[in-house]
Design an enzyme around this catalytic site. Structure first.
Site, PDB file in Angstrom:
ATOM      1  N   GLU A  53       0.823  -1.214   0.000  1.00  0.00           N
ATOM      2  CA  GLU A  53       0.000   0.000   0.000  1.00  0.00           C
ATOM      3  C   GLU A  53       0.855   1.261   0.000  1.00  0.00           C
ATOM      4  O   GLU A  53       1.955   1.268   0.552  1.00  0.00           O
ATOM      5  CB  GLU A  53      -0.837   0.054   1.278  1.00  0.00           C
ATOM      6  CG  GLU A  53      -1.830  -1.053   1.403  1.00  0.00           C
ATOM      7  CD  GLU A  53      -2.541  -0.996   2.750  1.00  0.00           C
ATOM      8  OE1 GLU A  53      -3.270  -1.938   3.030  1.00  0.00           O
ATOM      9  OE2 GLU A  53      -2.351  -0.024   3.508  1.00  0.00           O
ATOM     10  N   CYS A  65       3.284   8.513   1.289  1.00  0.00           N
ATOM     11  CA  CYS A  65       3.690   7.523   2.280  1.00  0.00           C
ATOM     12  C   CYS A  65       3.919   6.199   1.554  1.00  0.00           C
ATOM     13  O   CYS A  65       3.025   5.703   0.874  1.00  0.00           O
ATOM     14  CB  CYS A  65       2.560   7.409   3.306  1.00  0.00           C
ATOM     15  SG  CYS A  65       2.774   6.094   4.487  1.00  0.00           S
ATOM     16  N   CYS A 106       6.046  -7.507   7.640  1.00  0.00           N
ATOM     17  CA  CYS A 106       7.050  -6.934   8.545  1.00  0.00           C
ATOM     18  C   CYS A 106       7.339  -7.945   9.632  1.00  0.00           C
ATOM     19  O   CYS A 106       6.441  -8.640  10.085  1.00  0.00           O
ATOM     20  CB  CYS A 106       6.509  -5.647   9.161  1.00  0.00           C
ATOM     21  SG  CYS A 106       7.644  -4.864  10.327  1.00  0.00           S
ATOM     22  N   CYS A 112       4.582  -5.801  15.829  1.00  0.00           N
ATOM     23  CA  CYS A 112       3.891  -4.939  16.797  1.00  0.00           C
ATOM     24  C   CYS A 112       2.438  -5.402  16.941  1.00  0.00           C
ATOM     25  O   CYS A 112       1.775  -5.684  15.945  1.00  0.00           O
ATOM     26  CB  CYS A 112       3.948  -3.483  16.338  1.00  0.00           C
ATOM     27  SG  CYS A 112       5.628  -2.931  16.045  1.00  0.00           S
ATOM     28  N   CYS A 157      -0.515  -3.564  15.061  1.00  0.00           N
ATOM     29  CA  CYS A 157      -0.348  -3.254  13.638  1.00  0.00           C
ATOM     30  C   CYS A 157      -0.735  -4.432  12.751  1.00  0.00           C
ATOM     31  O   CYS A 157      -0.283  -5.552  12.955  1.00  0.00           O
ATOM     32  CB  CYS A 157       1.107  -2.849  13.381  1.00  0.00           C
ATOM     33  SG  CYS A 157       1.493  -2.646  11.636  1.00  0.00           S
ATOM     34  N   GLY A 211       5.900  -2.279   6.400  1.00  0.00           N
ATOM     35  CA  GLY A 211       7.272  -2.755   6.545  1.00  0.00           C
ATOM     36  C   GLY A 211       8.150  -1.895   7.427  1.00  0.00           C
ATOM     37  O   GLY A 211       7.798  -0.776   7.798  1.00  0.00           O
ATOM     38  N   GLU A 212       9.297  -2.449   7.767  1.00  0.00           N
ATOM     39  CA  GLU A 212      10.269  -1.747   8.612  1.00  0.00           C
ATOM     40  C   GLU A 212      11.443  -1.338   7.706  1.00  0.00           C
ATOM     41  O   GLU A 212      12.259  -2.183   7.319  1.00  0.00           O
ATOM     42  CB  GLU A 212      10.717  -2.701   9.737  1.00  0.00           C
ATOM     43  CG  GLU A 212      11.930  -2.266  10.526  1.00  0.00           C
ATOM     44  CD  GLU A 212      11.860  -0.830  11.037  1.00  0.00           C
ATOM     45  OE1 GLU A 212      10.938  -0.496  11.783  1.00  0.00           O
ATOM     46  OE2 GLU A 212      12.750  -0.040  10.680  1.00  0.00           O
ATOM     47  N   SER A 220      10.898   6.145   9.011  1.00  0.00           N
ATOM     48  CA  SER A 220      10.288   5.822  10.309  1.00  0.00           C
ATOM     49  C   SER A 220      10.659   4.395  10.705  1.00  0.00           C
ATOM     50  O   SER A 220      10.542   3.471   9.914  1.00  0.00           O
ATOM     51  CB  SER A 220       8.771   5.951  10.184  1.00  0.00           C
ATOM     52  OG  SER A 220       8.132   5.505  11.355  1.00  0.00           O
ATOM     53  N   SER A 261       9.281   5.264  16.104  1.00  0.00           N
ATOM     54  CA  SER A 261       7.979   4.853  16.653  1.00  0.00           C
ATOM     55  C   SER A 261       8.211   4.395  18.074  1.00  0.00           C
ATOM     56  O   SER A 261       8.579   3.257  18.319  1.00  0.00           O
ATOM     57  CB  SER A 261       7.393   3.712  15.819  1.00  0.00           C
ATOM     58  OG  SER A 261       7.049   4.189  14.548  1.00  0.00           O
ATOM     59  N   LEU A 262       7.999   5.298  19.011  1.00  0.00           N
ATOM     60  CA  LEU A 262       8.335   4.995  20.405  1.00  0.00           C
ATOM     61  C   LEU A 262       7.163   4.296  21.111  1.00  0.00           C
ATOM     62  O   LEU A 262       7.286   3.179  21.605  1.00  0.00           O
ATOM     63  CB  LEU A 262       8.715   6.296  21.126  1.00  0.00           C
ATOM     64  CG  LEU A 262       9.314   6.126  22.505  1.00  0.00           C
ATOM     65  CD1 LEU A 262      10.641   5.400  22.441  1.00  0.00           C
ATOM     66  CD2 LEU A 262       9.497   7.474  23.195  1.00  0.00           C
ATOM     67  N   HIS A 263       6.057   4.960  21.169  1.00  0.00           N
ATOM     68  CA  HIS A 263       4.783   4.399  21.657  1.00  0.00           C
ATOM     69  C   HIS A 263       4.708   4.040  23.142  1.00  0.00           C
ATOM     70  O   HIS A 263       3.618   3.827  23.670  1.00  0.00           O
ATOM     71  CB  HIS A 263       4.347   3.196  20.828  1.00  0.00           C
ATOM     72  CG  HIS A 263       4.309   3.427  19.352  1.00  0.00           C
ATOM     73  ND1 HIS A 263       4.195   4.677  18.789  1.00  0.00           N
ATOM     74  CD2 HIS A 263       4.373   2.570  18.292  1.00  0.00           C
ATOM     75  CE1 HIS A 263       4.186   4.575  17.478  1.00  0.00           C
ATOM     76  NE2 HIS A 263       4.295   3.315  17.143  1.00  0.00           N
ATOM     77  N   ASN A 272      -5.683   3.541  15.560  1.00  0.00           N
ATOM     78  CA  ASN A 272      -6.722   3.338  14.568  1.00  0.00           C
ATOM     79  C   ASN A 272      -7.189   1.891  14.661  1.00  0.00           C
ATOM     80  O   ASN A 272      -6.462   0.995  14.255  1.00  0.00           O
ATOM     81  CB  ASN A 272      -6.086   3.632  13.198  1.00  0.00           C
ATOM     82  CG  ASN A 272      -7.112   3.924  12.153  1.00  0.00           C
ATOM     83  OD1 ASN A 272      -8.277   4.148  12.453  1.00  0.00           O
ATOM     84  ND2 ASN A 272      -6.686   3.899  10.911  1.00  0.00           N
ATOM     85  N   CYS A 278      -1.525   1.465   8.214  1.00  0.00           N
ATOM     86  CA  CYS A 278      -0.888   0.590   7.240  1.00  0.00           C
ATOM     87  C   CYS A 278      -1.410  -0.833   7.354  1.00  0.00           C
ATOM     88  O   CYS A 278      -1.682  -1.336   8.425  1.00  0.00           O
ATOM     89  CB  CYS A 278       0.621   0.621   7.420  1.00  0.00           C
ATOM     90  SG  CYS A 278       1.185   0.122   9.036  1.00  0.00           S
TER      91      CYS A 278
HETATM   92  N1  SAH Z   1       7.797   0.091  10.533  1.00  0.00           N
HETATM   93  C1  SAH Z   1       7.952   1.471  10.664  1.00  0.00           C
HETATM   94  C2  SAH Z   1       7.241   2.285   9.606  1.00  0.00           C
HETATM   95  C3  SAH Z   1       5.867   1.804   9.205  1.00  0.00           C
HETATM   96  S1  SAH Z   1       4.608   1.903  10.403  1.00  0.00           S
HETATM   97  C4  SAH Z   1       7.544   1.931  12.051  1.00  0.00           C
HETATM   98  O1  SAH Z   1       6.986   1.146  12.790  1.00  0.00           O
HETATM   99  O2  SAH Z   1       7.851   3.074  12.382  1.00  0.00           O
HETATM  100  C5  SAH Z   1       4.191   3.626  10.382  1.00  0.00           C
HETATM  101  C6  SAH Z   1       3.484   4.114  11.633  1.00  0.00           C
HETATM  102  O3  SAH Z   1       2.118   3.600  11.697  1.00  0.00           O
HETATM  103  C7  SAH Z   1       4.170   3.652  12.902  1.00  0.00           C
HETATM  104  O4  SAH Z   1       4.394   4.728  13.778  1.00  0.00           O
HETATM  105  C8  SAH Z   1       3.174   2.661  13.465  1.00  0.00           C
HETATM  106  O5  SAH Z   1       3.322   2.526  14.830  1.00  0.00           O
HETATM  107  C9  SAH Z   1       1.846   3.243  13.024  1.00  0.00           C
HETATM  108  N2  SAH Z   1       0.722   2.300  13.124  1.00  0.00           N
HETATM  109  C10 SAH Z   1       0.714   0.965  12.929  1.00  0.00           C
HETATM  110  N3  SAH Z   1      -0.513   0.452  13.175  1.00  0.00           N
HETATM  111  C11 SAH Z   1      -1.308   1.483  13.543  1.00  0.00           C
HETATM  112  C12 SAH Z   1      -2.675   1.618  13.928  1.00  0.00           C
HETATM  113  N4  SAH Z   1      -3.490   0.564  13.966  1.00  0.00           N
HETATM  114  N5  SAH Z   1      -3.146   2.843  14.234  1.00  0.00           N
HETATM  115  C13 SAH Z   1      -2.331   3.939  14.162  1.00  0.00           C
HETATM  116  N6  SAH Z   1      -1.038   3.881  13.812  1.00  0.00           N
HETATM  117  C14 SAH Z   1      -0.517   2.679  13.499  1.00  0.00           C
HETATM  118 FE1  SF4 Z   2       6.266  -3.366  11.390  1.00  0.00          FE
HETATM  119 FE2  SF4 Z   2       5.986  -0.733  11.818  1.00  0.00          FE
HETATM  120 FE3  SF4 Z   2       3.838  -2.372  11.809  1.00  0.00          FE
HETATM  121 FE4  SF4 Z   2       5.590  -2.502  13.796  1.00  0.00          FE
HETATM  122  S1  SF4 Z   2       4.298  -0.738  13.278  1.00  0.00           S
HETATM  123  S2  SF4 Z   2       4.724  -4.269  12.707  1.00  0.00           S
HETATM  124  S3  SF4 Z   2       7.502  -2.112  12.733  1.00  0.00           S
HETATM  125  S4  SF4 Z   2       5.160  -1.918  10.096  1.00  0.00           S
END
Ligand code: SAH
Ligand code: SF4
Length: 354
Positions: A87, A113, A120, A124, A127, A170-171, A202, A225-227, A301, A344
């Site tokens: 995507e 984007c 990936c 996480c 995700c 992806g990462e 990112s 992406s700290l979270h 989301n 994503c």
């Molecule tokens: N893998 C990399 C880049 C892709 S993810 C990373 O993790 O940074 C891009 C962003 O989307 C990240 O900050 C991720 O935490 C966020 N993301 C993933 N799933 C999500 C969701 N369900 N709602 C909101 N943000 C989300």
């Molecule tokens: Fe991979 Fe980024 Fe999704 Fe984590 S948030 S699973 S690193 S794409």
């Protein structure tokens, strides 16, 4: 028959065509005049066009679905040559502005984007992309083409500035070599000329790779992406934290070269009743002490089957206010494209179910 080569994988210096001014012309046709095929490149001699057509190609992704949201973001689902899907999203950040005489004074601002892998392996738990693990890395050409395709099909002139965020599927740092090459290709003057300072990578925090990326000195911007602010919670949300804990990430960020006028972006996904309390904001302020940082709050989301909940906007604003009072630049990411399976992996997931 020898297999054709994807020209989008190449930097101009890697295309072995003489005389060299032809190389510039070829790249200009592809990236600046948005040519559909070699045969249409009318400034090249006919025999060269035929030769190029036999050896190279520059279209490998196919758009099989797209959705436009109320706020005009467009999300694309692309099919790759091996039928796997990724995507990308075109975000329109600001509308065009006109003066009172109807003259255009500022253009629309675009951010694209892009994805760097199919799936990936960071896993996480919030995700969708990470749900089924990593399928494969994307080639530089496949990453580059997402930008080219979107600019071309939306008729965005090549010289119009766009920002690139490696925040799709992806990462990126798990595919560092191809991502670094993508940065170089996209920023080359004979292609789209998108400065590395307009490209943000990112990462879920692969500390070793952050250091490696820093040493490459590409001039790109970094987003982490700290979270979560403590290792226990972060490991629950992001299992990759077992390999690279928060301290190791902060350490790597401190070594990362950034432009004087820029900052490292910290993305913080707010999840209801999990990491969205003022005590978390306090710890975040402490953690970022001494770093030129800005914070981007993202509201989780929800997707089908997700165990987490979206926090209230009210909570997000309280969190933001706290950080701002402590002098940390902090934005709440607009819920762009919420109505179009925004985060994503969500469009892909839905398509597979249909
Ligand atoms: N893998 C990399 C880049 C892709 S993810 C990373 O993790 O940074 C891009 C962003 O989307 C990240 O900050 C991720 O935490 C966020 N993301 C993933 N799933 C999500 C969701 N369900 N709602 C909101 N943000 C989300
Ligand atoms: Fe991979 Fe980024 Fe999704 Fe984590 S948030 S699973 S690193 S794409």
């Amino acid at each position: 028959m020898k297999e054709k080569i994807n020209l989008l994988n190449l930097l101009p210096s890697e295309l072995d065509i003489k005389p060299t001014f032809r190389v510039k012309q070829i790249f200009n046709w592809i990236y600046q005049k948005y040519a559909d095929d070699f045969l249409a490149m009318s400034s090249l001699p006919k025999n060269l066009r035929v030769e190029l057509n036999e050896k190279y190609y520059f279209s490998s992704i196919k758009c099989i679905k797209y959705e436009e949201s109320m706020d005009k973001s467009i999300k694309y689902l692309f099919e790759l040559e091996d039928k796997m899907c990724i995507e990308s999203v075109l975000l329109s950040m600001k509308e065009e502005k006109y003066d009172k005489n109807g003259k255009l004074i500022s253009h629309k601002k675009y951010t694209i984007c892009i994805s760097s892998q199919v799936g990936c392996r960071s896993g996480c738990t919030f995700c969708l992309t990470g749900k089924n693990g990593l399928k494969r890395n994307l080639s530089a050409g496949e990453i580059v083409e997402q930008v080219l395709w979107i600019k071309k099909h939306n008729k965005i002139p090549y010289e119009r500035r766009v920002n690139i965020v490696y925040m799709g599927m992806g990462e990126p740092l798990d595919n560092l070599e191809n991502v670094a090459k993508t940065v170089k290709i996209l920023s080359h003057n004979d292609t789209l000329a998108i400065s590395p300072r307009r490209q943000t990578i990112s990462t879920s925090g692969l500390a070793k790779q952050i250091i490696k990326l820093g040493k490459m000195n590409l001039g790109v911007l970094l987003a982490i992406s700290l979270h979560a602010v403590d290792d226990e919670l972060r490991t629950k949300l992001m299992p990759i934290n077992k390999a690279y804990n928060i301290a190791s990430i902060i350490d790597a960020v401190k070594k990362f070269p950034i432009d004087e006028r820029k900052r490292v972006m910290f993305e913080y996904l707010l999840i209801d009743n999990t990491n969205d309390k003022i005590e978390h904001a306090k710890m975040l302020v402490r953690l970022l002490n001494g770093i030129k940082a800005k914070v981007n709050l993202i509201l989780f989301n929800p997707h089908e089957g997700s165990i987490y909940k979206r926090p209230s906007l009210e909570n997000a604003i309280k969190f933001q206010d706290y950080l701002s009072k402590k002098g940390i630049t902090c934005t709440i990411r607009e819920s762009k494209g919420l109505d179009i399976s925004a985060a994503c992996g969500q469009l892909k997931e839905r398509n597979e179910k249909i």
